[in-house]
Design an enzyme around this catalytic site. Structure first.
Site, PDB file in Angstrom:
ATOM      1  N   THR A 218     -25.846 -19.916   4.795  1.00 61.61           N
ATOM      2  CA  THR A 218     -24.756 -19.124   4.221  1.00 61.61           C
ATOM      3  C   THR A 218     -25.224 -17.754   3.741  1.00 61.61           C
ATOM      4  O   THR A 218     -26.304 -17.625   3.196  1.00 61.61           O
ATOM      5  CB  THR A 218     -24.166 -19.904   3.030  1.00 61.61           C
ATOM      6  OG1 THR A 218     -23.593 -21.102   3.531  1.00 61.61           O
ATOM      7  CG2 THR A 218     -23.107 -19.103   2.296  1.00 61.61           C
TER       8      THR A 218
ATOM      9  N   GLU B  74     -20.902 -27.370   3.001  1.00 65.56           N
ATOM     10  CA  GLU B  74     -20.942 -27.989   4.335  1.00 65.56           C
ATOM     11  C   GLU B  74     -19.618 -27.795   5.059  1.00 65.56           C
ATOM     12  O   GLU B  74     -19.180 -28.657   5.816  1.00 65.56           O
ATOM     13  CB  GLU B  74     -21.273 -29.484   4.234  1.00 65.56           C
ATOM     14  CG  GLU B  74     -22.594 -29.795   3.570  1.00 65.56           C
ATOM     15  CD  GLU B  74     -23.792 -29.604   4.492  1.00 65.56           C
ATOM     16  OE1 GLU B  74     -23.628 -29.739   5.707  1.00 65.56           O
ATOM     17  OE2 GLU B  74     -24.886 -29.306   3.966  1.00 65.56           O
TER      18      GLU B  74
END
Lengths: 684, 684
Positions: free
Chosen positions: B150, B440
């Site tokens: 990320t 996730e």
């Protein structure tokens, strides 16, 4: 004048939405707040900014530090003259001040509100001249109060309280006693560490052994000079909570603790020196009502607090959604996430809900203030008004608390990972709002007060009587039987979104749910259930939905009335869309089954039309969403979120927030435990 | 043997329910867990209890203390031999261990899982022999890993990542660079303070200027001896979060930071010394798929973690509801609140959901473990299986996260004020679970993976093809057209609650939603939308509902299969009721509109029957609810809630919790600030 009052926001990534809004946001803001109140709030902001302690909170603190900090904030607030007179201001200023203070620091404001305002209000409404000295001492900050009603074993069921106050003729004292730990007073805001005096609800027992029900007493708890508790009292703090940790919620156990006879708050009943009980009110139920009657204010205020939390959350999430870009039709240009239908549908109904709850709360605060004024002026009671406020606030507090709960959570998720940062502010809003669903009456239990009140009107509807109430929440019952014969008639989206048509659906919903709830109750009685059981077996799909539809209808009407006064057509249009979105989204989420059960709708068309209308409204409101939150948004220093700042510079604020944290890049003091791990073998 | 394995609970207020349960709870426990696993967990409990640091957490801590404590817990866990081999255990023991560890301490377990297990799994699946030394160093606790995917500006949209890895022929190094703060890696668990090495996803660029898409690199971050970061890296901690504060989520900015060529994890692609890019996979999309393919495990595991949280919350709320008495038909005897229909309806559907998500998670973990084994053994790929697991886990993680979110919140509110105490455990469960809705893969975005996969089957249904999949989640599509012609036929409650009938409703729901979603998409395309927009304009009432109904159907089937193996009729009966309650409650909450839109139901009867069935099931399950949570409950030292202890002695535990808190009755160190308030005047 408005040019000086309301300043433009700094230019930035939100300009694209601000420039293209269909309405003038400053005009709407002045319409909703008035220039006087905007100015009043600006003065308050200036005043607050003079006291650094009020708005500079360390990021991470122990419970002990949070408590200390909250105490200092509370006394700082109380030292500001315009705030100290909080509960005496006019109602518009009072609403504005509550908005500012609850945004500034929820714990400090709640602590102030229960330790000072609630204590004074209770003493003034239940006591007599002989208790005025407590009020004076509190205003001079010599003492600090608190309000003891809930017990470990009983909360919402106030009649189950077991603390005893037995009058002793010999010493002319009341003996306060908690029979066991389950009868300990608890959840008392401000009692854990700070209170010197308490208003205590206890079962009054006269020397003849007669129990006279709940009465209120002023009880000294701690020595104001040493802050040590008096002997005969076990008083302590309940520890850390899921939120509102600045408030020291405490418990107290009385061990045959003696207080003077005069400490009974004796407006409605008294015990004379000889132990004779004297009261104008003979009925124990009425006595209970009198002693608990002051609780409507709490519910009305929580409706407003829930609005404040929700408005903060939706401001953060919508501004972030106007800035944050993800994905896109081709791989070149990404779209702000508010451009996505799914994201619109997640957030915009809560924007619409925030406006509704704002108007709902303001309307109820004004009505409740009027009712309180009437009592303070000793005017003849208006019990219709009191009952209607009771019914409305018993539903408005649940619906506002739950809507804020769901809305804050949706905003948290809609802000993705960064919404999980403490610096986003959303986690704290959730944790603080959570209490709104429980205190001042557990939501599910509370809402039954509303349905119980509504059920009284069914026989009047059946006999086609003229029905009206001071706040007009049930005036439409006069046409109840005709309303029950109406059906869903819209054939296109344009008809579905007309405010009057949406309000009609809710009128049918309330009438139908009233009818069916009543008849289910009668059926239960016929089956041989006692009334208590018959009512309980009636809650899930009937009573509860009835109360929810009723308060939603009232709230839609409050919005509708506001729209009629709108200063121009563009404002009328955008507010009408918010009304329609809130009304239709609530139907889609909660009431579709009932529409089919009651035969108001049939076939697939009604649901299709409602869903298409919702999506169309989302698409239409989307471009105005940033300006709609600008209207209700608080200044950045109160909003206090890295994601929600007015300039839309999300990534700059995020970076500053990381870098400025004291531990950001420093090696932890315990870094050697990351190198030498021998401690990990330590067994018992 | 079972007599030794499972002990009776201490007698107390919950006896009235335990004695009257319709089934043998020990038998059900052994059926669900097996004696081997019960024994395995018991051993683990004994092991954990040897290390006081693992289960004695101070009540109130600063962020710094929480971090320190979590680190020590993690290394203590890693020093326990049976836990250190976590990822190598057989699948049943692995599920059991995860249950125990996530119950014990979520932060320490997540930190261990991302810093150790995820790092190793990534290196093993993406790297080659030359990277094995990292795994060895990690197992010897010389280094600590983390996983950097990320970025500040991009999360769920992994393809938008902008970190660059440019190969430099001269030095034979990759130059890692973050173009700006928005490209900083962030939300990296374990990176904030502890990681020495990172797996970093970056866009690989060869000297010819060609971009080869996302690749993974092992990157040294900190010197393991001094724990100081290497020059060229800005690495720091993201600060406090809404939950999981023991995990040090960090960010890192690379400033032309050089790493060796060999640090590219080169299983699927490599760059040779001269800068030539070599890969067997030519398609950039497939390369992305390969590099992100490992994420299914995370989603499957989160499904399980959400179950663990929900099972804890429902254990607490149901035990408390069996003890807590409020109100009653007359003023003498009060009823345990679980006796109230409203309370049953608030809690029991989440008890049913907990059982469903348990079976769902276990089924998916087993399938996923099989798929991973296949890869590790270099068996030929089973892409049908991989795709189905991807589709299932992309819906199971959202549905489990959301159900836990709503269930924990309902439990919090159902426990009233005491549920707001930190000592109830419910606030922390909520705050920790909250992350499950985002990491996730953001739930709403993730679930589109499922609907996209499902849409591929509509043309096959239309042409009446035989459809089957390795996990059988879509086998019923073979009869899709017949299913679409079915209608709601039940005429009484007994028919409605038959598991097969409920599963039929879901089959119709999935088929209908598939059909309508597909046709809406086609309509959008015909209106001239590009495929990206056409899909987005299709989410709210179609794609999302489709994926939800699909995973619910799969989950109902998992429960159904389990029921067929039940050891006796009483267990079959009670599990069947849980199946029916979960299925019908989900219809009532989410799918009624669709039933009417699609013509599966008409008139008022179907909804009436479904609602009556729900209430009847609640009333029937109520008496078994305490035993049903006893089956899935964790031991008290892991449940760690004053309201949920197995002995039901709520008020004793509450009292102890208050009294034992260090600040309970002590006067605060800063008490003088409650007496002398002169600081309150301090202005700027």
């Amino acid at each position: 004048m408005s040019g000086e009052l309301i300043f433009d926001f700094p230019t930035g990534p939100l300009d694209r939405y601000r420039k293209n809004a269909t309405f003038n946001w400053k005009k709407l803001k002045i319409f909703l707040e008035t220039e006087r109140i905007i100015q009043f709030k600006d003065e308050l902001y200036k005043e607050i900014k003079k006291y650094p302690i009020l708005y500079s909170t360390p990021v991470t603190q122990t419970l002990n530090d949070i408590r200390h900090n909250t105490l200092k904030k509370m006394y700082t607030l109380l030292s500001i003259p315009s705030i100290q007179s909080f509960y005496a201001a006019d109602v518009d200023e009072s609403i504005a001040m509550a908005t500012v203070l609850y945004s500034l620091d929820t714990s400090a404001t709640i602590k102030m509100s229960v330790s000072v305002a609630l204590f004074i209000a209770t003493v003034l409404s239940m006591g007599t001249e002989r208790h005025l000295s407590y009020v004076e001492d509190l205003l001079e900050k010599k003492i600090l109060g608190c309000f003891c009603l809930t017990e470990i074993g009983h909360g919402t069921n106030a009649r189950g309280m077991r603390t005893q106050a037995t009058y002793d003729v010999n010493s002319k004292e009341f003996i306060l006693h908690s029979p066991d730990f389950e009868a300990a007073k608890c959840w008392v805001g401000g009692l854990g560490q700070g209170a010197t005096h308490a208003v205590v609800y206890a079962q009054l027992i006269t020397p003849d052994g007669v129990h006279h029900g709940l009465h209120t007493f002023v009880v000294p708890i701690r020595d104001p000079n040493s802050m040590l508790p008096f002997p005969g009292i076990i008083v302590g703090d309940m520890g850390e909570k899921a939120g509102l940790n600045g408030v020291d919620n405490g418990f107290v156990i009385f061990n045959n603790y003696r207080i003077r006879r005069e400490n009974l708050l004796n407006k409605n009943a008294d015990v004379d020196e000889s132990g004779q009980y004297i009261s104008a009110i003979k009925d124990l139920n009425k006595m209970h009502g009198k002693s608990l009657g002051g609780l409507s204010s709490g519910r009305v205020n929580i409706t407003h607090i829930a609005y404040i939390y929700l408005s903060k959350a939706i401001t953060i999430a919508i501004r972030y959604a106007g800035v944050r870009k993800q994905f896109g039709p081709d791989d070149k240009e990404e779209l702000p996430i508010i451009e996505y239908q799914l994201h619109q549908h997640r957030l915009l109904p809560y924007l619409a809900a925030a406006y509704h709850i704002k108007f709902l709360a303001e309307k109820l605060i004004k009505a409740n203030t009027e009712a309180i004024q009437r009592k303070l002026k000793n005017l003849p009671a208006n019990s219709d008004m009191d009952n209607e406020i009771h019914a409305l606030s018993s539903a408005s507090k649940p619906i506002a608390g739950w809507t804020a709960r769901d809305g804050i959570q949706e905003c948290r998720e809609a802000c993705g990972g960064h919404g999980y940062l403490k610096a986003s502010g959303l986690g704290d809003l959730r944790n603080d709002n959570d209490a709104n669903c429980t205190y001042e009456g557990e939501n599910h239990v509370l809402i039954q007060q509303t349905s119980n009140w509504l059920l009284k009107f069914w026989p009047l509807i059946l006999t086609r009587q003229n029905i009206s109430s001071p706040l007009h929440s049930i005036d439409f019952f006069t046409n109840g039987l005709q309303i029950l014969n109406t059906k869903f008639t819209a054939t296109n989206v344009q008809q579905v979104i007309v405010p009057e048509n949406i309000i009609s659906i809710y009128q049918w919903l309330v009438c139908y749910l009233l009818k069916i709830t009543y008849s289910k109750y009668e059926d239960n009685i016929k089956k041989g259930m006692d009334p208590f059981t018959a009512k309980n077996e009636n809650q899930v799909f009937y009573s509860r939905s009835l109360a929810i539809a009723y308060i939603q209808h009232f709230s839609l009407n409050a919005m509708y009335d506001k729209i009629q006064e709108a200063p121009d057509q563009s404002i009328k249009n955008v507010l009408s869309k918010l009304l329609a979105l809130y009304g239709l989204h609530s139907i889609d989420k909660q009431h579709v089954s009932v529409l089919y059960q009651g035969g108001y709708t049939s076939g697939d068309k009604p649901v299709n039309l409602i869903q298409n209308a919702i999506l169309q409204l989302c698409a239409e409101i989307k471009g105005d969403a940033v300006s709609l939150v600008d209207v209700i948004a608080l200044p950045d220093f109160l909003l206090n979120s890295v994601l929600g700042a007015a300039d839309g510079q999300v990534y700059h604020h995020l970076q500053s927030s990381f870098y400025q944290s004291p531990h950001c890049m420093a090696r932890p003091t315990w870094w050697k435990d990351m190198v030498d791990k021998s401690y990990a073998q330590a067994k018992l």
